[in-house]
Design an enzyme around this catalytic site. Structure first.
Site, PDB file in Angstrom:
ATOM      1  N   GLY A   1       0.812  -1.210   0.000  1.00 10.34           N
ATOM      2  CA  GLY A   1       0.000   0.000   0.000  1.00 10.34           C
ATOM      3  C   GLY A   1       0.839   1.250   0.000  1.00 10.34           C
ATOM      4  N   GLY A   2       0.321   2.296   0.630  1.00 12.20           N
ATOM      5  CA  GLY A   2       1.018   3.584   0.665  1.00 12.20           C
ATOM      6  C   GLY A   2       2.366   3.517   1.327  1.00 12.20           C
TER       7      GLY A   2
ATOM      8  N   GLY B   1      22.407  11.868 -30.847  1.00 15.54           N
ATOM      9  CA  GLY B   1      21.994  12.518 -29.613  1.00 15.54           C
ATOM     10  C   GLY B   1      22.530  11.835 -28.382  1.00 15.54           C
ATOM     11  N   ALA B   2      22.770  10.536 -28.478  1.00 12.86           N
ATOM     12  CA  ALA B   2      23.311   9.811 -27.330  1.00 12.86           C
ATOM     13  C   ALA B   2      24.712  10.310 -26.977  1.00 12.86           C
ATOM     14  CB  ALA B   2      23.335   8.316 -27.615  1.00 12.86           C
TER      15      ALA B   2
END
Length: 523
Positions: free
Chosen positions: A178-179, A413-414
């Site tokens: 859960g949280g 771009g890498a």
């Protein structure tokens, strides 16, 4: 549990206090401890003893108890309220810790339990010392309702406030559902133990009820799932003893807070040691694979390094190591996995590591051998533009010393993203085998000369010739150096000594940043 009686004398009261604290360590009853051990799990106190230096633990709020009533809680008010908090030392340096005690309320969090954690987190922030959480709890204490949920909110807020201020390490030694799972996610590193620790937002029963999918707890959120698939767990171990020993080792590589540098150690590995073996480890053919870990081991002190998220996004390596006794963070493409290409997961993994190193004054060394970003519809639709930009943002934002080394190829771009000079690397070095270009020679020739190749009597011979021309003119090892985009082309045998000298020069680096509340990264 026995309480201190008002009509007893000082000696009796001291003895009574000793009995109470002894009982705290033993737990609510021997059967609870036996059940914990039967699952292959240690008790909270046993875990703390393994984590901290012998005899250094100082417990706080050991006598805290909840004040909730109803649903049977008024008859069950054990001391500690299911969490052990305090501080001690690891390798002689102060470390704060809290550990859920699963023997009490299943380690579930209530109001008093949460306030104890809030207290130790506030102390860690004030003292400027790392915080380690030993997690083994069943989530919010249902009997206490919304006050338990509010307790989690206070933990999350403090996790966020301490982010980049003190190292925060979460060690998962049991369930976390859960949280509650969001606190570890907000910390710097998550450790897990196979077979005993699980993390998930909704458990298998809920998953089956909502989606019809059948899955076990380990299959949904076990250690191996989070190590290899989700990337939540940076480190996974087979038992608690090994896990906690590795936490101690990680702490030895980190500063206590963001105002300090990591502790240095004497180095017996010569600064000027030749790394001529690198020329054999890295094939000259840019298309051939190799293991970048062997390169890292050849460069760093004694071949010793600590890899983060080893099983997730394996096409990029993120390691902590030492050069001349000083800690560095190394980011490296891994040609042995997907040819070292950058994709969504590799970008996110490296970005978070770069941000961590920058926050805690750890210099960055980037080893580049990258063919580009991974193409594909899936990558584009899943947000490679936005998520790949995380690594770009992290490097551009980093102010620690940054040295990049191009081993072989660095395309498109890498190349820019992998800490090129254009985005702020302090020094960019390269081996004579480097190839820096918009794309590989074959692809470039097919684009630039496609009409000429198509019209040729012998297209294949023409294509081959144009590839050679492109390599010769635009992919020369010295092309980028001639234009100031590479500071020096070095002999691979000089790699270790050059990196050490470069980082030594940059130790006094200072950067003035523009005034701003914070940036807006592509999260």
């Amino acid at each position: 549990m026995t309480t201190v009686q008002e009509n007893r004398g000082p000696g009796e009261r001291v003895a009574e206090l000793a009995r109470i604290k002894g009982a705290l360590r033993e737990g609510p009853d021997p059967a609870a401890t036996e059940r914990q051990h039967a699952k292959g799990k240690l008790t909270a106190h046993e875990r703390i003893e393994l984590l901290l230096d012998e005899g250094s633990f100082n417990e706080i709020e050991a006598l805290r108890r909840h004040r909730a009533t109803g649903f049977g809680l008024e008859q069950r008010r054990p001391y500690s309220d299911g969490v052990i908090t305090g501080w001690g030392t690891v390798h002689g340096r102060t470390v704060f810790v809290y550990a859920h005690d699963f023997r009490i309320f299943g380690g579930a969090l209530g109001e008093a339990h949460a306030e104890k954690i809030h207290k130790v987190m506030d102390l860690a922030e004030s003292a400027g010392a790392p915080l380690v959480s030993l997690n083994d709890g069943a989530g919010a204490r249902i009997q206490e309702g919304v006050t338990a949920l509010a307790g989690y909110g206070g933990i999350f807020r403090r996790n966020t406030r301490c982010s980049g201020v003190i190292p925060q390490i979460s060690v998962m030694l049991g369930p976390c559902a859960g949280g509650a799972a969001y606190s570890p996610a907000l910390t710097d590193f998550v450790f897990m133990v196979r077979g005993t620790s699980q993390m998930f937002i909704t458990g298998p029963d809920v998953v089956q009820a909502v989606t019809g999918e059948q899955v076990t707890q380990d299959g949904l959120g076990g250690a191996d799932v989070h190590a290899a698939t989700s990337g939540v767990a940076a480190f996974v171990h087979d038992d608690e003893e090994q896990c906690l020993e590795e936490v101690r080792y990680l702490l030895s590589l980190l500063p206590s807070n963001n105002r300090e540098v990591p502790p240095a150690e004497p180095c017996e590995d010569p600064v000027n040691r030749s790394t001529e073996a690198l020329a054999e480890l890295v094939p000259a053919d840019p298309g051939r694979s190799y293991d970048m870990r062997a390169v890292v081991a050849e460069i760093v002190d004694g071949g010793d390094y600590f890899e983060v998220s080893e099983r997730w996004a394996t096409n990029v390596l993120c390691v902590l190591a030492r050069l001349d006794g000083r800690v560095v963070g190394i980011v490296a493409n891994q040609p042995g996995s997907l040819a070292g290409v950058l994709d969504i997961e590799a970008s996110e993994k490296a970005a978070r590591f770069v941000q961590f190193c920058d926050a805690f004054n750890i210099p960055l060394v980037t080893l580049v051998d990258v063919p580009g970003f991974l193409p594909g519809v899936g990558q584009e639709h899943d947000g490679i533009i936005r998520r790949g930009a995380k690594l770009l943002y992290a490097y551009c934002n980093a102010t620690v010393p940054r040295v990049s080394l191009i081993l072989r190829k660095a395309y498109g771009g890498a190349y820019i993203v992998m800490d090129s000079r254009s985005i702020g690397a302090d020094l960019s070095l390269a081996w004579p085998s480097n190839e820096i270009a918009v794309m590989g020679a074959e692809g470039a020739a097919n684009v630039i000369f496609r009409r000429e190749i198509a019209a040729a009597d012998d297209p294949e011979a023409t294509r081959s010739q144009k590839i050679k021309e492109y390599k010769s003119e635009l992919m020369s090892p010295y092309y980028a150096a001639e234009r100031g985009l590479v500071d020096d082309v070095i002999d691979p045998a000089e790699t270790r000594s050059m990196l050490i000298r470069s980082l030594e020069m940059l130790r006094t680096k200072h950067v003035d940043l523009p005034s701003r509340k914070h940036g807006n990264p592509p999260v």
